[in-house]
Scaffold this motif. Structure first.
Motif, PDB file in Angstrom:
ATOM      1  N   PHE A 141       0.828  -1.208   0.000  1.00 33.68           N
ATOM      2  CA  PHE A 141       0.000   0.000   0.000  1.00 33.68           C
ATOM      3  C   PHE A 141       0.864   1.259   0.000  1.00 33.68           C
ATOM      4  CE2 PHE A 141      -2.846  -3.239   1.607  1.00 33.68           C
ATOM      5  CZ  PHE A 141      -4.020  -2.953   0.939  1.00 33.68           C
ATOM      6  N   LYS A 142       1.987   1.207   0.693  1.00 40.40           N
ATOM      7  CA  LYS A 142       2.877   2.366   0.740  1.00 40.40           C
ATOM      8  C   LYS A 142       3.408   2.726  -0.644  1.00 40.40           C
ATOM      9  CE  LYS A 142       4.316   1.883   5.561  1.00 40.40           C
ATOM     10  NZ  LYS A 142       5.444   1.672   6.495  1.00 40.40           N
ATOM     11  N   PHE A 143       3.474   1.710  -1.520  1.00 40.24           N
ATOM     12  CA  PHE A 143       3.935   1.948  -2.889  1.00 40.24           C
ATOM     13  C   PHE A 143       2.763   2.089  -3.858  1.00 40.24           C
ATOM     14  CE2 PHE A 143       7.597  -0.211  -0.938  1.00 40.24           C
ATOM     15  CZ  PHE A 143       8.597   0.704  -1.262  1.00 40.24           C
ATOM     16  N   GLY A 144       1.543   2.168  -3.295  1.00 41.27           N
ATOM     17  CA  GLY A 144       0.359   2.341  -4.129  1.00 41.27           C
ATOM     18  C   GLY A 144      -0.044   1.110  -4.879  1.00 41.27           C
ATOM     19  N   ALA A 145       0.417  -0.067  -4.414  1.00 38.51           N
ATOM     20  CA  ALA A 145       0.149  -1.306  -5.149  1.00 38.51           C
ATOM     21  C   ALA A 145      -0.613  -2.323  -4.304  1.00 38.51           C
ATOM     22  CB  ALA A 145       1.462  -1.913  -5.625  1.00 38.51           C
ATOM     23  N   GLY A 146      -1.344  -1.852  -3.306  1.00 36.83           N
ATOM     24  CA  GLY A 146      -2.080  -2.764  -2.436  1.00 36.83           C
ATOM     25  C   GLY A 146      -3.413  -3.183  -3.024  1.00 36.83           C
ATOM     26  N   GLY A 147      -3.939  -4.279  -2.510  1.00 36.48           N
ATOM     27  CA  GLY A 147      -5.245  -4.758  -2.952  1.00 36.48           C
ATOM     28  C   GLY A 147      -5.601  -6.053  -2.259  1.00 36.48           C
ATOM     29  N   LYS A 148      -6.789  -6.551  -2.551  1.00 36.25           N
ATOM     30  CA  LYS A 148      -7.234  -7.789  -1.917  1.00 36.25           C
ATOM     31  C   LYS A 148      -6.382  -8.960  -2.388  1.00 36.25           C
ATOM     32  CE  LYS A 148     -10.736  -8.917  -5.397  1.00 36.25           C
ATOM     33  NZ  LYS A 148     -12.180  -9.152  -5.665  1.00 36.25           N
ATOM     34  N   LEU A 149      -6.414 -10.045  -1.600  1.00 40.59           N
ATOM     35  CA  LEU A 149      -5.650 -11.245  -1.920  1.00 40.59           C
ATOM     36  C   LEU A 149      -6.605 -12.319  -2.438  1.00 40.59           C
ATOM     37  CD1 LEU A 149      -3.368 -11.386   1.247  1.00 40.59           C
ATOM     38  CD2 LEU A 149      -2.902 -10.279  -0.952  1.00 40.59           C
ATOM     39  N   GLY A 150      -6.325 -12.822  -3.621  1.00 37.69           N
ATOM     40  CA  GLY A 150      -7.195 -13.827  -4.214  1.00 37.69           C
ATOM     41  C   GLY A 150      -8.603 -13.288  -4.399  1.00 37.69           C
ATOM     42  N   SER A 194      -7.676   2.741   3.644  1.00 41.35           N
ATOM     43  CA  SER A 194      -8.209   4.003   4.149  1.00 41.35           C
ATOM     44  C   SER A 194      -7.353   4.549   5.291  1.00 41.35           C
ATOM     45  CB  SER A 194      -9.651   3.790   4.623  1.00 41.35           C
ATOM     46  OG  SER A 194     -10.179   4.984   5.183  1.00 41.35           O
ATOM     47  N   ALA A 195      -6.926   3.657   6.186  1.00 43.64           N
ATOM     48  CA  ALA A 195      -6.109   4.084   7.329  1.00 43.64           C
ATOM     49  C   ALA A 195      -4.766   4.637   6.872  1.00 43.64           C
ATOM     50  CB  ALA A 195      -5.901   2.911   8.281  1.00 43.64           C
ATOM     51  N   LEU A 196      -4.263   4.090   5.760  1.00 46.85           N
ATOM     52  CA  LEU A 196      -2.963   4.526   5.242  1.00 46.85           C
ATOM     53  C   LEU A 196      -3.094   5.639   4.200  1.00 46.85           C
ATOM     54  CD1 LEU A 196      -1.286   1.026   4.776  1.00 46.85           C
ATOM     55  CD2 LEU A 196      -0.799   2.702   6.575  1.00 46.85           C
ATOM     56  N   HIS A 197      -4.363   6.021   3.892  1.00 49.36           N
ATOM     57  CA  HIS A 197      -4.628   7.049   2.872  1.00 49.36           C
ATOM     58  C   HIS A 197      -4.004   6.662   1.536  1.00 49.36           C
ATOM     59  CE1 HIS A 197      -6.081   9.431   6.217  1.00 49.36           C
ATOM     60  NE2 HIS A 197      -4.914   9.308   6.814  1.00 49.36           N
ATOM     61  N   ARG A 198      -4.210   5.403   1.183  1.00 53.40           N
ATOM     62  CA  ARG A 198      -3.682   4.857  -0.065  1.00 53.40           C
ATOM     63  C   ARG A 198      -4.800   4.128  -0.807  1.00 53.40           C
ATOM     64  NH1 ARG A 198       0.121   7.460   1.510  1.00 53.40           N
ATOM     65  NH2 ARG A 198       2.343   6.919   1.421  1.00 53.40           N
ATOM     66  N   ASN A 227     -11.237 -10.604   3.704  1.00 52.49           N
ATOM     67  CA  ASN A 227     -10.016  -9.954   3.237  1.00 52.49           C
ATOM     68  C   ASN A 227     -10.285  -8.683   2.438  1.00 52.49           C
ATOM     69  OD1 ASN A 227      -7.942  -9.934   0.635  1.00 52.49           O
ATOM     70  ND2 ASN A 227      -6.931 -10.155   2.617  1.00 52.49           N
ATOM     71  N   ALA A 228     -11.331  -8.683   1.625  1.00 50.34           N
ATOM     72  CA  ALA A 228     -11.645  -7.487   0.839  1.00 50.34           C
ATOM     73  C   ALA A 228     -11.960  -6.303   1.747  1.00 50.34           C
ATOM     74  CB  ALA A 228     -12.828  -7.776  -0.088  1.00 50.34           C
ATOM     75  N   GLU A 229     -12.680  -6.559   2.844  1.00 52.22           N
ATOM     76  CA  GLU A 229     -13.008  -5.500   3.798  1.00 52.22           C
ATOM     77  C   GLU A 229     -11.762  -5.062   4.563  1.00 52.22           C
ATOM     78  OE1 GLU A 229     -15.161  -2.746   6.130  1.00 52.22           O
ATOM     79  OE2 GLU A 229     -15.564  -3.714   4.197  1.00 52.22           O
ATOM     80  N   PHE A 230     -10.936  -6.029   4.972  1.00 47.99           N
ATOM     81  CA  PHE A 230      -9.696  -5.697   5.680  1.00 47.99           C
ATOM     82  C   PHE A 230      -8.830  -4.792   4.795  1.00 47.99           C
ATOM     83  CE2 PHE A 230      -5.387  -6.126   7.104  1.00 47.99           C
ATOM     84  CZ  PHE A 230      -5.472  -6.257   8.481  1.00 47.99           C
ATOM     85  N   THR A 231      -8.719  -5.179   3.534  1.00 51.64           N
ATOM     86  CA  THR A 231      -7.918  -4.405   2.579  1.00 51.64           C
ATOM     87  C   THR A 231      -8.445  -2.977   2.448  1.00 51.64           C
ATOM     88  OG1 THR A 231      -7.392  -6.398   1.321  1.00 51.64           O
ATOM     89  CG2 THR A 231      -7.151  -4.303   0.180  1.00 51.64           C
ATOM     90  N   LYS A 232      -9.752  -2.838   2.371  1.00 49.62           N
ATOM     91  CA  LYS A 232     -10.384  -1.530   2.246  1.00 49.62           C
ATOM     92  C   LYS A 232     -10.102  -0.654   3.465  1.00 49.62           C
ATOM     93  CE  LYS A 232     -15.041   0.499   1.791  1.00 49.62           C
ATOM     94  NZ  LYS A 232     -16.485   0.160   1.703  1.00 49.62           N
TER      95      LYS A 232
END
Length: 304
Positions: free
Chosen positions: A184-193, A243-247, A234-239
Motif C-alpha cells: 500500500f505504501k507503494f500504491g500497489a495494495g489490494g485484496k488477496l485472491g 483508508s487508514a494509510l490514505h492509499r 479480506n476485501a473488507e480488511f484491505t479496504k
C-alpha cells in the motif's frame, strides 16, 4: 508473581514482559545459555535454559506461572521440508522440553499459558469456528495439534494449561501488519485472491491483556481463541487498511500468483479462511479493548 517466559524477544514476548514488569511482577526470560549473558543478565531477568536437554537455570525455581511463546516465524521463507522441520522443532520439541523441566521442579507453577494458533482449524470458508470446532487437516493444523498436545501434558503435573490460539496479531512493531502495509505504501495494495476469505485479527494490546487475564483467572483453561469478536473478510480488511494509510487498494493479487511466489505457504497464510469466534473469552467475561477493525487499526498505526 514470578513469571517465566519463553520467546521473550519476539513481538508478543517483548511487550508482555514490559507490561508484566510495570505491573510489579518478576519476569524471568528463558534464554539459551550461550545468549543469556547478552540478554539482560545484568537486569536479573534472564534465566539460562537448554531446550535440547530441558535443563533450566536455578533462577527459574519458585515460578508462579509460565508463558510459552517460543516458535520460529511461519512467514519467513518458503515451506521446504527443512523449514517445516524447523517450525516443528521450535514449537513441539521446545514445548516438550519445557514441560519436562517443569516436571523436575519440586514446587511447580500453577499455570502454563502455551502459544498455539487459529491455523489449527484449517481452511473453513464461512463456518464460524469456536474452541469446540474440529481441527483441520493441513500442515499448520497438524503442527498446532501436536504443539498443543505437548503443552497439555503439563496437566498431569497438576498445572492449569491454557492454549492461546492466536489470530492475526496487528501491531506496528512487527508481525503480519508491516508486511501487509508495504504494498500500500507503494500504491500497489489490494485484496488477496478472491478477497472472500475471513481474517480473524486481534490487536497486540488485547493479546497482552488476554494473556494477563489468563494467568490471573483460574477459570481459564484449555483452548482460547485470541481473536476479535468481529472478524472481517479480506476485501473488507484491505479496504479499511487502505483508508487508514490514505492509499488506494486497486491492485488485487491473484491466487495463482501468490501460490507461484510462496507455494504452500500462500494457501495456508494468505488464502485460507478462518472465521473465528472468541467464545471462551466471552464466557469468561473478557472485554476487548479493540473489537472493531477501523478504530483498532487507527490506534495501532498511531503508536510510536
Amino acid at each position: 508473581m514470578k513469571i517465566l517466559v519463553t520467546g521473550s524477544s519476539g513481538l508478543v514476548g517483548t511487550v508482555l514482559g514490559q507490561t508484566l514488569a510495570k505491573a510489579g511482577h518478576t519476569v524471568c526470560r528463558l534464554v539459551r545459555p550461550q545468549s543469556a549473558a547478552g540478554e539482560g543478565a545484568n537486569e536479573g531477568f534472564a534465566v539460562a535454559w537448554d531446550p535440547c536437554t530441558g535443563e533450566l537455570g536455578g533462577a527459574g525455581v519458585g515460578a508462579d506461572a509460565v508463558v510459552n511463546l517460543a516458535g520460529a516465524s511461519i512467514a519467513d521463507g518458503r515451506w521446504t521440508a527443512q523449514r517445516k522441520e524447523q517450525l516443528r522443532a521450535s514449537r513441539i520439541d521446545t514445548t516438550r522440553a519445557l514441560v519436562n523441566a517443569l516436571a523436575k521442579m519440586n514446587a511447580r507453577p500453577s499455570v502454563l499459558i502455551s502459544a498455539s494458533a487459529i491455523g489449527i482449524y484449517g481452511n473453513r470458508g464461512n463456518e464460524t469456528l469456536t474452541e469446540d470446532s474440529k481441527p483441520g487437516t493441513d500442515f499448520l493444523a497438524g503442527l498446532a495439534q501436536e504443539w498443543e498436545a505437548e503443552a497439555l501434558k503439563a496437566e498431569a503435573l497438576g498445572i492449569r494449561v491454557v492454549l492461546a490460539r492466536f489470530g492475526i496479531i496487528l501491531a506496528r512493531e512487527g508481525g503480519a501488519l508491516p508486511k501487509m502495509m508495504l504494498p500500500f505504501k507503494f500504491g500497489a495494495g489490494g485484496k488477496l485472491g478472491s478477497g472472500q476469505q475471513w481474517m480473524s485479527w486481534v490487536a497486540l494490546e488485547d493479546v497482552v491483556g488476554i494473556l494477563r487475564f489468563a494467568i490471573e483467572n483460574n477459570s481459564a483453561r484449555g483452548p482460547i481463541n485470541i481473536a476479535s469478536p468481529q472478524p472481517v473478510q479480506n476485501a473488507e480488511f484491505t479496504k479499511v487498511l487502505a483508508s487508514a494509510l490514505h492509499r488506494p487498494a486497486l491492485f488485487p493479487a491473484p491466487a495463482f500468483a501468490l501460490q507461484l511466489a510462496l507455494g504452500e505457504m500462500a494457501d495456508a497464510l494468505l488464502l485460507s479462511s478462518q472465521r473465528v469466534a472468541p467464545q471462551a473469552l466471552e464466557k469468561l467475561g473478557y472485554r476487548f479493548l479493540h473489537s472493531d477493525l477501523t478504530p483498532a487499526l487507527a490506534a495501532v498505526l498511531a503508536r510510536r
